[in-house]
Design an enzyme around this catalytic site. Structure first.
Site, PDB file in Angstrom:
ATOM      1  N   HIS A  95       8.193   1.593 -16.646  1.00 37.42           N
ATOM      2  CA  HIS A  95       6.998   0.962 -16.092  1.00 37.42           C
ATOM      3  C   HIS A  95       5.743   1.672 -16.582  1.00 37.42           C
ATOM      4  O   HIS A  95       5.774   2.835 -16.972  1.00 37.42           O
ATOM      5  CB  HIS A  95       6.957   1.051 -14.561  1.00 37.42           C
ATOM      6  CG  HIS A  95       8.253   0.817 -13.867  1.00 37.42           C
ATOM      7  ND1 HIS A  95       8.771  -0.432 -13.679  1.00 37.42           N
ATOM      8  CD2 HIS A  95       9.131   1.672 -13.273  1.00 37.42           C
ATOM      9  CE1 HIS A  95       9.907  -0.327 -13.007  1.00 37.42           C
ATOM     10  NE2 HIS A  95      10.156   0.929 -12.759  1.00 37.42           N
ATOM     11  N   GLU A 331       5.292   6.776   5.961  1.00 41.87           N
ATOM     12  CA  GLU A 331       3.893   6.549   5.606  1.00 41.87           C
ATOM     13  C   GLU A 331       3.671   7.168   4.234  1.00 41.87           C
ATOM     14  O   GLU A 331       4.039   8.311   3.989  1.00 41.87           O
ATOM     15  CB  GLU A 331       2.947   7.116   6.655  1.00 41.87           C
ATOM     16  CG  GLU A 331       3.211   8.526   7.138  1.00 41.87           C
ATOM     17  CD  GLU A 331       2.282   8.942   8.257  1.00 41.87           C
ATOM     18  OE1 GLU A 331       1.457   9.845   8.031  1.00 41.87           O
ATOM     19  OE2 GLU A 331       2.390   8.386   9.377  1.00 41.87           O
TER      20      GLU A 331
END
Length: 394
Positions: A95, A331
């Protein structure tokens, strides 16, 4: 049988909804259907569920993603929920973005090679992480029981269906060029895929020792994997937190994270993050979050396992367990460091007279402030416990 909820707050605001509606959806979102009286202003949607995203099905596994297409506010990070069968392979690819991952269940074998010709092969299991820097090729393969994991990319516009894949490159390179590049006859490429493979079924690989490939340049010195669940947590009354960033997972230079456990009746304290937006993934349980944006704007959302939440940079918020089992969530931040600011600690480290005059409060509050931070809090007599909802009279 659960009662049919109505958009009527305890102060009498609202009225019955007699029109077409999705009652099950309303039951899942009580704080959106009947917002707290403290909600106000215009805050965009900060929630999207993987259950509402498109499912890509392949022989060998499946994937679904949440990007800015699904959650427009989430510009810093994008997420992919993927599962691989025993032997299923996320093909050799790379990527432009970094890839951070959390293994939810099962186990997988990951491989990579860096720009110096050094390689990396490892097995990862529940609670383990991996991180592949941008541009480096890698693969993922399910082991005996298959696996499911969360992938996080450091660009909200990223789509996992639009990656650089080895099969796609081969399919779009003239066969004579492939022959010249590898020194192999053209007929060696007679059966290459005609398009990107993405995920495919293969046999379960043998023990990792049988798959080690020796590189003349050695192995990658910084591990691409990290055992997050094996990391000792910071425990407080009400839960625990495990923080992982470049200080304890050095290769992870663009994603920092915390794995948070909130027990029933407890909450992730009022806080904010001074460095980046927060992208959340809920693993178990259910909870609610109110996000405060300043200028009188605040909005409350309900979350449960499989949901993604988002908090823009520096906005104040909390996450409260509204269920009867522990709430676990991740988170994550587009940063090499985890940073947060505790409202409680800030007030405790500010002259008490200033806090008193600013908020018009007395010793009942001032004497409870803590100079040390508790990311998760729970106080007897002040904790949230869901109470039965009385039947509607409508």
């Amino acid at each position: 049988m659960e009662r049919i909820p109505q958009p009527i707050r305890s102060d009498g605001a609202g009225w019955v909804d007699k029109g077409p509606r999705d009652v099950l959806r309303d039951l899942e979102n009580p704080n959106m259907f009947v917002p707290p009286a403290t909600d106000a202003g215009l805050i965009p949607n900060l929630k999207f569920s993987f259950s509402d995203s498109h499912m890509q099905l392949n022989l060998g596994g499946w994937s679904r993603e949440i990007t800015v297409r699904e959650l427009p506010i989430a510009t810093t990070l994008a997420g992919v929920n993927m599962s691989l069968t025993p032997g299923g392979v996320r093909e050799l690819h790379w990527h432009q973005q970094a890839e951070w991952a959390y293994m939810i269940l099962g186990s997988a074998r990951i491989t990579s090679v860096d720009q110096h010709g050094r390689n990396f092969i490892a097995d990862v299991g529940p609670g383990d992480l991996w991180y592949f820097p941008p541009g480096l090729p890698h693969s993922i393969q399910g082991l005996e029981d298959g696996c499911e994991f969360l992938l996080v990319f450091d660009d909200g516009h990223f789509s996992d269906l639009n990656t650089l894949s080895i099969s796609d490159w081969f399919a779009h390179t003239p066969p004579d060029v492939l022959s010249a590049n590898f020194g192999a006859p053209i007929n060696a490429f007679n059966h290459i895929p005609s398009e990107q493979v993405y995920i495919y079924q293969d046999v379960v690989p043998g023990p990792i020792e049988s798959q080690q490939v020796s590189s003349p340049y050695g192995t990658i010195p910084q591990s691409f994997s990290h055992k997050l669940l094996a990391q000792p947590p910071l425990k407080t009354p009400g839960g625990s937190v495990r923080i992982v960033d470049s200080t304890n997972f050095p290769i992870s230079q663009t994603v920092a994270a915390a794995l948070v456990e909130i027990e029933p009746g407890a909450m992730r304290e009022l806080h904010w993050h001074p460095n980046q937006d927060e992208w959340q993934y809920y693993l178990t349980g259910q909870g609610r979050m109110t996000v405060f944006a300043g200028n009188g704007a605040a909005r409350t959302f309900d979350y449960r396992a499989g949901d993604v939440g988002y908090v823009p940079f520096a906005f104040g918020h909390y996450i409260q367990n509204t269920g009867t089992e522990s709430l676990w969530f991740l988170e994550m931040f587009k940063s090499n460091r985890f940073e947060d600011v505790s409202l409680n600690q800030w007030m405790a480290l500010t002259p008490a007279s200033l806090v008193k005059s600013n908020l018009h409060v007395g010793p009942e509050l001032l004497d409870t402030l803590r100079k040390t931070e508790w990311p998760v809090v729970k106080y007897p007599g002040f904790s949230y416990y869901p109470s039965p909802i009385p039947p509607s009279k409508y």
